[in-house]
Design a protein around this motif. Structure first.
Motif, PDB file in Angstrom:
ATOM      1  N   VAL B  97       0.832  -1.156  -0.058  1.00  0.00           N
ATOM      2  CA  VAL B  97       0.072   0.025  -0.046  1.00  0.00           C
ATOM      3  C   VAL B  97       0.686   1.217  -0.203  1.00  0.00           C
ATOM      4  O   VAL B  97       0.635   2.308  -0.783  1.00  0.00           O
ATOM      5  CB  VAL B  97      -0.743   0.035   1.390  1.00  0.00           C
ATOM      6  CG1 VAL B  97      -1.718   1.262   1.411  1.00  0.00           C
ATOM      7  CG2 VAL B  97      -2.103  -1.106   1.061  1.00  0.00           C
ATOM      8  N   THR B  98       1.844   1.470   1.029  1.00  0.00           N
ATOM      9  CA  THR B  98       2.802   2.606   1.217  1.00  0.00           C
ATOM     10  C   THR B  98       4.072   2.559   0.348  1.00  0.00           C
ATOM     11  O   THR B  98       4.812   3.627  -0.086  1.00  0.00           O
ATOM     12  CB  THR B  98       3.006   2.689   2.515  1.00  0.00           C
ATOM     13  OG1 THR B  98       3.848   1.475   3.037  1.00  0.00           O
ATOM     14  CG2 THR B  98       1.733   2.698   3.438  1.00  0.00           C
ATOM     15  N   GLY B  99       4.617   1.260  -0.164  1.00  0.00           N
ATOM     16  CA  GLY B  99       5.783   1.387  -0.809  1.00  0.00           C
ATOM     17  C   GLY B  99       7.060   1.544   0.089  1.00  0.00           C
ATOM     18  O   GLY B  99       8.192   1.232  -0.142  1.00  0.00           O
ATOM     19  N   ASN B 100       6.480   1.458   1.714  1.00  0.00           N
ATOM     20  CA  ASN B 100       7.743   1.645   2.617  1.00  0.00           C
ATOM     21  C   ASN B 100       7.876   0.270   3.168  1.00  0.00           C
ATOM     22  O   ASN B 100       6.791  -0.467   3.543  1.00  0.00           O
ATOM     23  CB  ASN B 100       7.293   2.551   3.930  1.00  0.00           C
ATOM     24  CG  ASN B 100       7.253   4.086   3.239  1.00  0.00           C
ATOM     25  OD1 ASN B 100       7.853   4.196   2.232  1.00  0.00           O
ATOM     26  ND2 ASN B 100       6.286   4.960   3.872  1.00  0.00           N
ATOM     27  N   ARG B 101       8.916  -0.278   3.363  1.00  0.00           N
ATOM     28  CA  ARG B 101       9.206  -1.448   3.998  1.00  0.00           C
ATOM     29  C   ARG B 101       9.648  -1.229   5.346  1.00  0.00           C
ATOM     30  O   ARG B 101      10.703  -0.345   5.753  1.00  0.00           O
ATOM     31  CB  ARG B 101      10.498  -2.158   3.207  1.00  0.00           C
ATOM     32  CG  ARG B 101      10.550  -3.703   3.601  1.00  0.00           C
ATOM     33  CD  ARG B 101      11.499  -4.337   2.991  1.00  0.00           C
ATOM     34  NE  ARG B 101      10.750  -5.050   1.564  1.00  0.00           N
ATOM     35  CZ  ARG B 101       9.908  -5.992   1.713  1.00  0.00           C
ATOM     36  NH1 ARG B 101       9.570  -6.575   2.714  1.00  0.00           N
ATOM     37  NH2 ARG B 101       9.520  -6.384   0.538  1.00  0.00           N
ATOM     38  N   THR B 151       1.175   4.518  13.205  1.00  0.00           N
ATOM     39  CA  THR B 151       2.527   5.324  13.818  1.00  0.00           C
ATOM     40  C   THR B 151       3.577   4.608  12.877  1.00  0.00           C
ATOM     41  O   THR B 151       4.579   5.228  12.662  1.00  0.00           O
ATOM     42  CB  THR B 151       2.471   4.906  15.080  1.00  0.00           C
ATOM     43  OG1 THR B 151       1.344   5.288  15.951  1.00  0.00           O
ATOM     44  CG2 THR B 151       3.691   5.462  15.844  1.00  0.00           C
ATOM     45  N   LEU B 152       3.441   3.184  12.970  1.00  0.00           N
ATOM     46  CA  LEU B 152       4.409   2.563  12.339  1.00  0.00           C
ATOM     47  C   LEU B 152       4.611   2.996  10.655  1.00  0.00           C
ATOM     48  O   LEU B 152       5.970   3.016  10.434  1.00  0.00           O
ATOM     49  CB  LEU B 152       3.822   1.021  12.310  1.00  0.00           C
ATOM     50  CG  LEU B 152       5.016  -0.239  11.821  1.00  0.00           C
ATOM     51  CD1 LEU B 152       6.129  -0.043  13.157  1.00  0.00           C
ATOM     52  CD2 LEU B 152       4.279  -1.502  11.874  1.00  0.00           C
ATOM     53  N   TYR B 153       3.648   3.302  10.061  1.00  0.00           N
ATOM     54  CA  TYR B 153       3.907   3.476   8.607  1.00  0.00           C
ATOM     55  C   TYR B 153       3.894   5.018   8.460  1.00  0.00           C
ATOM     56  O   TYR B 153       4.090   5.633   7.359  1.00  0.00           O
ATOM     57  CB  TYR B 153       3.135   2.766   7.610  1.00  0.00           C
ATOM     58  CG  TYR B 153       3.168   1.347   7.562  1.00  0.00           C
ATOM     59  CD1 TYR B 153       4.033   1.027   6.589  1.00  0.00           C
ATOM     60  CD2 TYR B 153       2.714   0.401   8.403  1.00  0.00           C
ATOM     61  CE1 TYR B 153       4.402  -0.318   6.518  1.00  0.00           C
ATOM     62  CE2 TYR B 153       2.966  -0.987   8.135  1.00  0.00           C
ATOM     63  CZ  TYR B 153       3.906  -1.225   7.209  1.00  0.00           C
ATOM     64  OH  TYR B 153       4.243  -2.499   7.034  1.00  0.00           O
ATOM     65  N   ALA B 154       3.628   5.777   9.500  1.00  0.00           N
ATOM     66  CA  ALA B 154       3.599   7.303   9.371  1.00  0.00           C
ATOM     67  C   ALA B 154       2.447   7.662   8.324  1.00  0.00           C
ATOM     68  O   ALA B 154       2.849   8.469   7.497  1.00  0.00           O
ATOM     69  CB  ALA B 154       4.822   8.018   9.250  1.00  0.00           C
ATOM     70  N   VAL B 155       1.395   7.062   8.237  1.00  0.00           N
ATOM     71  CA  VAL B 155       0.332   7.289   7.282  1.00  0.00           C
ATOM     72  C   VAL B 155      -0.850   7.934   7.820  1.00  0.00           C
ATOM     73  O   VAL B 155      -1.134   7.800   9.139  1.00  0.00           O
ATOM     74  CB  VAL B 155      -0.114   6.154   6.503  1.00  0.00           C
ATOM     75  CG1 VAL B 155       1.113   5.674   5.575  1.00  0.00           C
ATOM     76  CG2 VAL B 155      -0.342   4.882   7.325  1.00  0.00           C
ATOM     77  N   ASP B 156      -1.792   8.487   6.877  1.00  0.00           N
ATOM     78  CA  ASP B 156      -3.081   8.881   7.527  1.00  0.00           C
ATOM     79  C   ASP B 156      -3.985   7.817   7.830  1.00  0.00           C
ATOM     80  O   ASP B 156      -3.779   6.582   7.525  1.00  0.00           O
ATOM     81  CB  ASP B 156      -3.712   9.901   6.510  1.00  0.00           C
ATOM     82  CG  ASP B 156      -4.190   8.988   5.342  1.00  0.00           C
ATOM     83  OD1 ASP B 156      -5.316   8.463   5.227  1.00  0.00           O
ATOM     84  OD2 ASP B 156      -3.411   8.882   4.519  1.00  0.00           O
ATOM     85  N   ARG B 157      -4.813   8.165   8.763  1.00  0.00           N
ATOM     86  CA  ARG B 157      -5.862   7.333   9.441  1.00  0.00           C
ATOM     87  C   ARG B 157      -6.332   6.162   8.760  1.00  0.00           C
ATOM     88  O   ARG B 157      -6.469   4.820   8.849  1.00  0.00           O
ATOM     89  CB  ARG B 157      -6.693   7.950  10.473  1.00  0.00           C
ATOM     90  CG  ARG B 157      -7.776   8.569   9.920  1.00  0.00           C
ATOM     91  CD  ARG B 157      -8.853   9.066  10.982  1.00  0.00           C
ATOM     92  NE  ARG B 157      -8.322  10.257  11.497  1.00  0.00           N
ATOM     93  CZ  ARG B 157      -9.084  11.000  12.108  1.00  0.00           C
ATOM     94  NH1 ARG B 157     -10.467  10.856  12.216  1.00  0.00           N
ATOM     95  NH2 ARG B 157      -8.716  12.228  12.799  1.00  0.00           N
ATOM     96  N   LEU B 162      -6.884   0.709   6.077  1.00  0.00           N
ATOM     97  CA  LEU B 162      -6.815   0.036   4.786  1.00  0.00           C
ATOM     98  C   LEU B 162      -6.019  -0.936   5.092  1.00  0.00           C
ATOM     99  O   LEU B 162      -6.289  -2.466   4.770  1.00  0.00           O
ATOM    100  CB  LEU B 162      -6.628   0.907   3.680  1.00  0.00           C
ATOM    101  CG  LEU B 162      -6.520  -0.170   2.421  1.00  0.00           C
ATOM    102  CD1 LEU B 162      -7.663  -0.494   1.975  1.00  0.00           C
ATOM    103  CD2 LEU B 162      -5.774   0.766   1.197  1.00  0.00           C
ATOM    104  N   ILE B 163      -4.835  -0.782   5.802  1.00  0.00           N
ATOM    105  CA  ILE B 163      -3.746  -1.706   5.992  1.00  0.00           C
ATOM    106  C   ILE B 163      -3.944  -2.699   7.017  1.00  0.00           C
ATOM    107  O   ILE B 163      -4.208  -4.035   6.867  1.00  0.00           O
ATOM    108  CB  ILE B 163      -2.457  -1.007   6.306  1.00  0.00           C
ATOM    109  CG1 ILE B 163      -1.934  -0.351   5.267  1.00  0.00           C
ATOM    110  CG2 ILE B 163      -1.502  -2.334   6.564  1.00  0.00           C
ATOM    111  CD1 ILE B 163      -0.625   0.800   5.499  1.00  0.00           C
TER     112      ILE B 163
END
Lengths: 332, 228
Positions: B97-101, B151-157, B162-163
């Motif tokens: 989803v985020t492309g961040n590992r 918090t882990l992925y520093a993404v919006d709520r 979704l994750i």
């Protein structure tokens, strides 16, 4: 300060509720299953054995409300009703020696860790019936009522109480397999205990009816095993109303619940006795408050139960009528 | 001794932080020297408490003594394993989803922390209300997981939600696919630990149907033969 106190009360209440089922679960784990085996073996041996003396016509077991401390120490106001039933039904067996809030018929003052506390409360209740502390008995027994009604705990709890009811019946001369009718009268929480035990009593082929007096009952599966539940209730009884609301299986939309099933089959009869309260004053056992026909509330309750037992219609009261002169003391 | 008390204090702080969905918990947690021990302790406590809440199964199956304690502990350990797998599922979905590992061990620790609401699982013992309380705790746990993922992925709520949901659904799918072998392994462990074959399971109890917790027939013979 008040908030802290409230939090403490809620935490204590949650902990009491949490540990409530452990008595019956521990009993089952340690000896209940073995006792049930033995009881079954004893009953199988006695099955069909003719009674030595002419047996009573019918058997009635009275299960007290949540104020009971043991089978013999019930709140004093309940005693006249049971005595009066015995007087009116001399050829029947009317017993009240089962403590409904213990799986092993062990009263609160018997061999228990808190027996000392309950003995003190019993003494206090005799000396001062309006004191607050005896309500601890009600709280403790109310938790057992919910244990009985819980689908997870009920089956073991109800094996225990069914065993004790069977033992009581045998003590009073019941002949297994005789087909003699048995009626359980449950006052308040005793009605739930009666329904719970009925599942197993029904399996033992007892022709069984239940009379609830202001009963706080769930949609227990025991309803599937009884011929008739007659629910006598006061229109001002908040606890009876609470039972209707908190037990979802009794809601009108609860299709398929044991309660709905029994109602649909006409095996539940609900009778309003009038503006009677659950406790405190103007309650089912009140000998000092009178209906318009001159009978005390205690007499109204006693007459209603007696009528149901002998298969007569319960006398209706015109509550809009002018009260008659007091009819004198309650039956006792 | 001081180290141990400090550790307990950190465990308590972590539990409270998750309970209250404290967003600053992540920054505090990464500074801890023994993150793994704190996260595993939280999950073991949650697992043991959940089984304590369901201990009616142990009582009805007449498990007692050391076997009772070991059963609780085993449930704690199995919860650690279960949530570690859940973390890996979220790690994969999060990456897609985020492309961040995110490092797998960090994801596992974060997800184990999210089990903190289940530490109150013993309240499921409460008669009649218990099953409802269990559902509330599960929902609370899912919300905590949502907050942890955010918090882990520093993404919006919404991305975090979704994750979380896709990771959760993946776990459900995995559970369904592996139900039979897991059940066999579970029965084997149960027999090993309790010394008894399974008589009643939590599923039997929570189905809400009447069951007879005895190995024998309660019915008596009729006068004319046959069963009552």
């Amino acid at each position: 300060m008040i908030l802290n106190l409230l939090v403490i009360v809620i935490v204590v209440l949650f902990l009491l509720l949490t540990f409530g089922p452990l008595e019956s679960l521990g009993w089952w784990r340690d000896k209940g299953a073995d006792e049930a085996h033995e009881t079954l073996a004893d009953m199988a041996a006695e099955y069909g054995t003719p009674a030595a003396d002419p047996p009573p016509e019918q058997f009635v077991i009275y299960l007290s409300g949540i104020g009971a401390i043991d089978g013999s120490s019930v709140p004093p106001e309940e005693v006249p009703l049971v005595d009066e039933l015995r007087r009116r039904l001399p050829t029947w067996s009317v017993a009240n020696d089962v403590f409904p809030y213990s799986v092993s018929n062990r009263g609160l003052t018997a061999q228990r860790p808190l027996a000392g506390l309950w003995k003190r409360i019993e003494t206090l209740r005799i000396a001062n019936p309006t004191s607050f502390l005896p309500f601890l008995v009600n709280a403790r027994n109310a938790i057992q009522l919910f244990v009985c009604a819980d689908r997870r705990y009920g089956p073991t709890y109800n094996i225990g109480t069914a065993q004790e009811i069977l033992k009581s019946l045998l003590r009073h001369g019941y002949q297994l397999g005789s087909g003699v009718p048995v009626t359980l009268i449950g006052w308040s929480g005793g009605a739930q205990i009666a329904l719970g035990a009925s599942w197993y009593l029904g399996l033992a082929d007892l022709p069984l009816k239940v009379i609830s007096l202001g009963g706080m009952m769930s949609d227990d599966y025991g309803l599937d095993k009884i011929q008739l539940l007659t629910h006598l209730r006061g229109t001002e009884d908040v606890f009876e109303k609470m039972g209707r609301r908190i037990f979802a299986g009794r809601w009108p939309g609860a299709i398929g619940s044991p309660w709905s099933r029994a109602r649909a089959e006409g095996r539940i009869v609900e009778i309003d006795l009038g503006p009677i309260h659950h406790n405190d004053k103007e309650h089912y056992y009140d000998p000092d408050t009178f209906a318009p026909d001159g009978r005390s509330y205690l007499q109204v309750s006693t007459d209603a139960i007696h009528s149901v037992l002998i298969g007569q219609p319960v006398k209706e009261i015109d509550w809009s009528a002018e009260p008659k002169e007091e009819a004198g003391p309650a039956p006792a | 001794m001081e180290d141990f008390l400090g550790f307990l204090n950190d465990v308590g702080h972590a539990i409270w932080g998750v309970w209250t969905l404290d967003t600053s918990l992540g920054q505090w947690f990464v500074t801890l020297p023994y993150q793994t021990a704190v996260a595993v302790t939280v999950a073991v406590l949650a697992g043991a408490s959940t089984l304590l809440g369901n201990s009616v199964v142990l009582f009805l199956n007449r498990v007692r003594g050391w076997r009772f304690g070991v059963s609780l502990l085993m449930n704690g350990v199995s919860m650690v394993v279960l949530y570690a797998v859940q973390a890996l599922a979220i790690d994969v979905v999060g990456y897609l989803v985020t492309g961040n590992r995110v490092q797998a061990d960090i994801a596992v620790k974060a997800v184990l922390l999210a089990t903190a609401p289940l530490i109150l699982g013993f309240f499921e013992l409460i008669p009649y209300l218990g099953p409802g309380i269990a559902r509330i705790l599960q929902a609370w746990g899912l919300v905590a997981l949502w907050a942890v993922v955010a918090t882990l992925y520093a993404v919006d709520r919404w991305t975090a939600l979704l994750i979380t949901l896709v990771g959760w659904a993946l776990m459900q799918l995995l559970s369904w696919a592996l139900a039979r072998p897991m059940s066999a392994v579970g029965r084997w462990i149960w027999r090993l630990v309790t010394g008894r074959p399974t008589m009643l399971t939590a599923g039997d109890l929570l189905a809400g149907h009447q069951f007879t917790p005895v190995e024998f027939d309660f019915e008596l013979p009729r006068a004319g033969g046959g069963k009552a």
